[in-house]
Design a protein around this motif. Structure first.
Motif, short mmCIF file in Angstrom:
data_model
loop_
_atom_site.label_atom_id
_atom_site.label_comp_id
_atom_site.label_asym_id
_atom_site.label_seq_id
_atom_site.Cartn_x
_atom_site.Cartn_y
_atom_site.Cartn_z
N TRP A 34 26.48 5.59 8.12
CA TRP A 34 25.07 5.31 7.84
C TRP A 34 24.73 3.92 8.35
O TRP A 34 25.44 2.96 8.06
N TYR A 35 23.64 3.86 9.14
CA TYR A 35 23.18 2.62 9.73
C TYR A 35 21.76 2.31 9.25
O TYR A 35 21.00 3.20 8.92
N LYS A 36 21.43 1.00 9.30
CA LYS A 36 20.06 0.57 9.07
C LYS A 36 19.58 -0.20 10.30
O LYS A 36 20.32 -1.04 10.84
N GLN A 37 18.36 0.11 10.72
CA GLN A 37 17.78 -0.58 11.86
C GLN A 37 16.46 -1.23 11.46
O GLN A 37 15.58 -0.56 10.91
N GLU A 38 16.36 -2.52 11.75
CA GLU A 38 15.10 -3.23 11.50
C GLU A 38 14.34 -3.33 12.82
O GLU A 38 14.94 -3.22 13.90
N PRO A 39 13.04 -3.53 12.77
CA PRO A 39 12.22 -3.51 13.99
C PRO A 39 12.73 -4.46 15.07
O PRO A 39 13.00 -5.63 14.80
N GLY A 40 12.87 -3.94 16.28
CA GLY A 40 13.28 -4.75 17.41
C GLY A 40 14.73 -5.16 17.43
O GLY A 40 15.13 -5.99 18.25
N GLU A 41 15.54 -4.55 16.56
CA GLU A 41 16.96 -4.89 16.49
C GLU A 41 17.82 -3.65 16.64
O GLU A 41 17.34 -2.53 16.54
N GLY A 42 19.12 -3.88 16.86
CA GLY A 42 20.03 -2.75 16.90
C GLY A 42 20.44 -2.32 15.51
O GLY A 42 20.34 -3.09 14.55
N PRO A 43 20.91 -1.08 15.36
CA PRO A 43 21.37 -0.60 14.05
C PRO A 43 22.59 -1.39 13.57
O PRO A 43 23.43 -1.79 14.37
N VAL A 44 22.65 -1.55 12.26
CA VAL A 44 23.77 -2.24 11.63
C VAL A 44 24.47 -1.27 10.69
O VAL A 44 23.81 -0.59 9.89
N LEU A 45 25.78 -1.21 10.77
CA LEU A 45 26.53 -0.27 9.94
C LEU A 45 26.48 -0.66 8.47
O LEU A 45 26.73 -1.80 8.10
N ILE A 76 19.84 4.82 -2.26
CA ILE A 76 19.57 3.40 -2.46
C ILE A 76 18.99 3.27 -3.86
O ILE A 76 17.97 3.91 -4.18
N SER A 77 19.59 2.47 -4.68
CA SER A 77 19.09 2.32 -6.05
C SER A 77 18.27 1.04 -6.16
O SER A 77 18.50 0.06 -5.45
N ALA A 78 17.26 1.10 -7.05
CA ALA A 78 16.42 -0.06 -7.35
C ALA A 78 15.95 -0.75 -6.08
O ALA A 78 16.26 -1.92 -5.84
N SER A 79 15.20 -0.04 -5.27
CA SER A 79 14.80 -0.55 -3.95
C SER A 79 14.01 -1.85 -4.05
O SER A 79 13.32 -2.13 -5.03
N ILE A 80 14.18 -2.65 -3.00
CA ILE A 80 13.48 -3.94 -2.88
C ILE A 80 12.80 -3.98 -1.52
O ILE A 80 13.16 -3.20 -0.62
N PRO A 81 11.83 -4.87 -1.33
CA PRO A 81 11.09 -4.91 -0.05
C PRO A 81 11.97 -5.05 1.18
O PRO A 81 11.66 -4.50 2.24
N SER A 82 13.07 -5.75 1.09
CA SER A 82 13.93 -5.94 2.27
C SER A 82 14.73 -4.69 2.63
O SER A 82 15.43 -4.67 3.64
N ASP A 83 14.59 -3.64 1.85
CA ASP A 83 15.22 -2.36 2.22
C ASP A 83 14.43 -1.65 3.32
O ASP A 83 14.90 -0.66 3.89
N VAL A 84 13.23 -2.14 3.62
CA VAL A 84 12.40 -1.52 4.64
C VAL A 84 13.14 -1.46 5.98
O VAL A 84 13.77 -2.42 6.39
N GLY A 85 13.04 -0.33 6.62
CA GLY A 85 13.68 -0.16 7.92
C GLY A 85 13.88 1.33 8.20
O GLY A 85 13.37 2.18 7.47
N ILE A 86 14.60 1.61 9.25
CA ILE A 86 14.93 3.00 9.59
C ILE A 86 16.42 3.20 9.34
O ILE A 86 17.25 2.41 9.81
N TYR A 87 16.74 4.23 8.61
CA TYR A 87 18.13 4.54 8.27
C TYR A 87 18.58 5.74 9.10
O TYR A 87 17.91 6.77 9.12
N PHE A 88 19.69 5.56 9.77
CA PHE A 88 20.24 6.63 10.61
C PHE A 88 21.58 7.08 10.08
O PHE A 88 22.42 6.27 9.69
N CYS A 89 21.77 8.40 10.13
CA CYS A 89 23.12 8.91 9.91
C CYS A 89 23.75 9.13 11.29
O CYS A 89 23.05 9.34 12.28
#
Lengths: 112, 115
Positions: A34-45, A76-89
């Protein structure tokens, strides 16, 4: 082409809510990532899973490798604003170790 | 610190021009990959290389070319034959079977725009 079905495509939630997303495949996989990608960046594991039934946590994130080896989910439990992004499997097929296949992503929006 | 570096961050191409995107890694990874990402979509594999001087086409190789003369480097050329090159391009590297290598490491991407 892509062989993973990821859902939902997008989510709009309130800060503090829990989130769940999943990925399914028609093939058997021996690795799920599972990866997270923020705008304009590469996915992070975020989390890597290697065994059927495996449940792994990384802070507020928890992911599981499905028993059938054809699915995985991320919570994701108890989400916070910095969780915003695109999540890839991403998954690695049992019959092809050379590359990973990606889902189309879940876009998460968190309202403060 | 080990990592994977893509350059430039932003690239503008005129119609009919070839452009080359750079990808360098100092992770000592054997395999390297190029993906294309269009807005709101997932990652589509363009080319990958498992070893120096060898590479394979991915799902959308038409209009692209690559080389792998060094382990650290895997440049991608977007040729004039690629009809719709405007996209975000991601490079990744990986070594299968190495302890601690949990999947791909990605670069920070290159955004290519045709003007």
């Amino acid at each position: 082409g892509q062989q993973l079905n990821q859902s939902p495509q997008s989510m709009f939630i309130q800060e503090g809510e829990d989130v769940s997303m999943n990925c399914t495949s028609s093939s058997i996989f021996n690795t799920w990532l599972w990866y997270k990608q923020e705008p304009g960046e590469g996915p992070v594991l975020l989390i890597a899973l290697y065994k059927a039934g495996e449940l792994t946590s990384n802070g507020r994130l928890t992911a599981q490798f499905g028993i059938t080896r054809k699915d995985s989910f991320l919570n994701i439990s108890a989400s916070i604003p910095s969780d915003v992004g695109i999540y890839f499997c991403a998954g690695q097929r049992i019959d092809n170790f050379n590359k990973f296949y990606f889902g189309s992503g879940t876009k998460l929006n968190v309202k403060p | 610190d080990g990592g994977i570096t893509q350059s430039p961050k932003y690239l503008f191409r005129k119609e009919g021009q070839n452009v080359t995107l750079s990808c360098e890694q100092n992770l000592n990874h054997d395999a390297m990959y190029w993906y294309r990402q269009d807005p709101g979509q997932g990652l589509r594999l363009i080319y990958y290389s498992q070893i120096v001087n060898d590479f394979q086409k991915g799902d959308i190789a038409e209009g692209y070319s690559v080389s792998r003369e060094k382990k650290e480097s895997f440049p991608l050329t977007v040729t004039s034959a690629q009809k719709n090159p405007t996209a975000f391009y991601l490079c990744a590297s990986w070594s299968a079977g190495r302890t601690g290598d949990y999947g791909y490491t990605f670069g920070s991407g290159t955004r290519l725009t045709v003007v």
